[in-house]
Design an enzyme around this catalytic site. Sequence first.
Site, PDB file in Angstrom:
ATOM      1  N   LEU A  69      37.218  28.598  40.417  1.00 30.48           N
ATOM      2  CA  LEU A  69      37.093  30.041  40.644  1.00 30.48           C
ATOM      3  C   LEU A  69      36.160  30.652  39.598  1.00 30.48           C
ATOM      4  CD1 LEU A  69      38.110  32.704  42.051  1.00 30.48           C
ATOM      5  CD2 LEU A  69      39.896  32.763  40.318  1.00 30.48           C
ATOM      6  N   THR A  70      36.514  30.395  38.314  1.00 32.45           N
ATOM      7  CA  THR A  70      35.765  31.006  37.209  1.00 32.45           C
ATOM      8  C   THR A  70      34.322  30.506  37.186  1.00 32.45           C
ATOM      9  OG1 THR A  70      37.759  31.213  35.915  1.00 32.45           O
ATOM     10  CG2 THR A  70      35.701  31.231  34.698  1.00 32.45           C
ATOM     11  N   GLY A 117      34.379  35.617  34.391  1.00 28.09           N
ATOM     12  CA  GLY A 117      35.708  35.066  34.167  1.00 28.09           C
ATOM     13  C   GLY A 117      36.729  35.946  34.849  1.00 28.09           C
ATOM     14  N   GLU A 120      44.093  31.832  33.265  1.00 26.99           N
ATOM     15  CA  GLU A 120      44.819  32.383  34.420  1.00 26.99           C
ATOM     16  C   GLU A 120      45.121  33.869  34.228  1.00 26.99           C
ATOM     17  OE1 GLU A 120      47.270  30.076  36.739  1.00 26.99           O
ATOM     18  OE2 GLU A 120      46.723  28.167  35.807  1.00 26.99           O
TER      19      GLU A 120
END
Lengths: 255, 379
Positions: B125-126, B131, B360
């Site tokens: 994802l990042t 971020g 997260e």
Amino acid sequence: MNVIVCVKQIPDPALPGELDPSTNTLKRDGKLILDESDSYGVEMALQLVTAAGGGEVSLVSMAPNDEVSGLRTALAMGAAKAVLVSDPSLAGADALTTAKVLAAATKRLGDVDLIIAGTESSDGYTGTVPEQLAEVLGLPSITFAKTVEIADGTLKVDRQTEAGYDEVTCPLPAVVSVTAGVVEPRYPSFKGIMAAKSKPVDTVTAADLGVESVSWAQQITSVEDAPAREAGEVIEDDGESFNKIVEFLDNLKVI
Amino acid sequence: MSWELSDDHEMLRATVRDFAAQEIAPHAAEWDRTCHFPTDVVRAMGELGLFGIVFPERWGGGGGDFASLCVAIEELGRVDQSMGITLSAGVGLGANPVFRFGDDDQRDQWLPELVAGSSLGAFGLTEPDGGSDAGATRTRAELVGDEWVINGSKAFITNCGTDITSIITVTARTADGISAFVVPAGTPGMVIEPAYDKLGWHASDTHGITFVDCRIPAENLLGQPGKGFRNFLSILDDGRIAISALALGSARACLELSLDYAQQRHAFGGPIGRFQGLSFQLSDLAVQVENAHNLTYKAAWLKDQGRPIGQAAAMAKLYSTEAAMDAARVATQVFGGMGFMEESPVARFYRDAKILEIGEGTSEIQRLVIARNLGLPVE
């Protein structure tokens, strides 16, 4: 192949234990856990049944207050079912009484090929129950097994001795006591833990087993603290002190 | 009302604690020092059923609850944070996206091994330039014929470069918005960069990934096109509870190690734990550990009840990770000079704790989520 394992549920050795001053026996009214020395027997039984290609592992145990926590651990490892004898009249029972009760409990489980026990429990240490159990049941008994195999209906055991080991065989059914380290006990898996709670535990009293007039001759009359360890001998090195060390080790018969 | 975990939870805790003490604790310092990812031990965690706890039996899972997973992560994390995050990411970011958003073909293809822990999944994802701002994803995917062609890069991806990594779920911008794709490990055009040189979590596997005309079959689209971003925000909520459990394990370890040391270590004629300057810090730490426990398992309970978890997960993650950081700071202070030495485990916990406040969802993002849930007009 059906195997019964005798398992003891004991107070957690990591917690401080306490004696009942009236009986000089260990207090067992809190939560109990599976005696680690019995986890080897459970693992051995599971491996033997797997190797035989069928059958099941059953457990017998005697514990107060319908305690099943330790049994659940053995069931989570893979045992199929258990008979638990829980009866206030058995509190403080001696080794022979325990053997008679466990013998009666094994009979509730029908035909069995092999009964496995640890050599001794981690809390009582009498180390006599497996042999007495065999005698009560009229079965051959092999003690201190460090390996266990079954071939062509015969039990083959390497029996640990002080000098080495004896190779012993005997016909089945039989009672064998296994040493710690005979096998590496598995960790219960998550599925095993989830399945354990629905496995049957048949909880019975002495009367249910037909064990009449429970009483025993053995009593613990007193308990003493172990003597404190004495201070060791200090040897000042005068250039010849190695002789004294050699003499000391020689007296111990280790060299 | 009950504040106790069930007998099953406690048996699982005892089992994982025993496993961690026997199979992980003796090696944790060495793995940390050499940045070694212990594939065999991860497989053994799989054989224990830890990667499958929350998944249905149909794919080999244990059919258990989320609280059980938290127990396992907490107990692994109490001994080795790297193994705790390996489990947490393997379940929450590896298997969970396929389970939650995959169709049955995709589930049948990928889940059994992920659930068994014989393979690991990762979640991309990042990105290097985004971020917390995950909506700004720049990686692109274009449908060309019957293939998606992916170009872009991802950063800080846990479990993506192990010997047993099977898939990486990747978010990428498509014509409809942000979509998600399953990219099998070893697909040409997906380059796993060399492992990062990290402050902590040395035994955890973390790499950047670069995609150069990486082609995957059209059927590897995971979930509906354009729903990738929304889907993954919900995945992150679960992950926050898991990270809270991991942080709880770290804080608890630091408290236990400090309590032992404060009683063993003598100075000025007695154990250092008799000094208020130290004992009061440990009192406060015990309160934080208790709070972290309660917030973590409350959030897990809400999830197991099927109730909304956004606010509870953010609160648990925020509080527990900051408690873990506090605990590591206190523990290294209790240990004094020894706390600065790598031969004491608190030094490792100190280095490992910082990422908990970042991964997260940073503490800032948790506060943003909480403020929004309070109804504040936060940007």
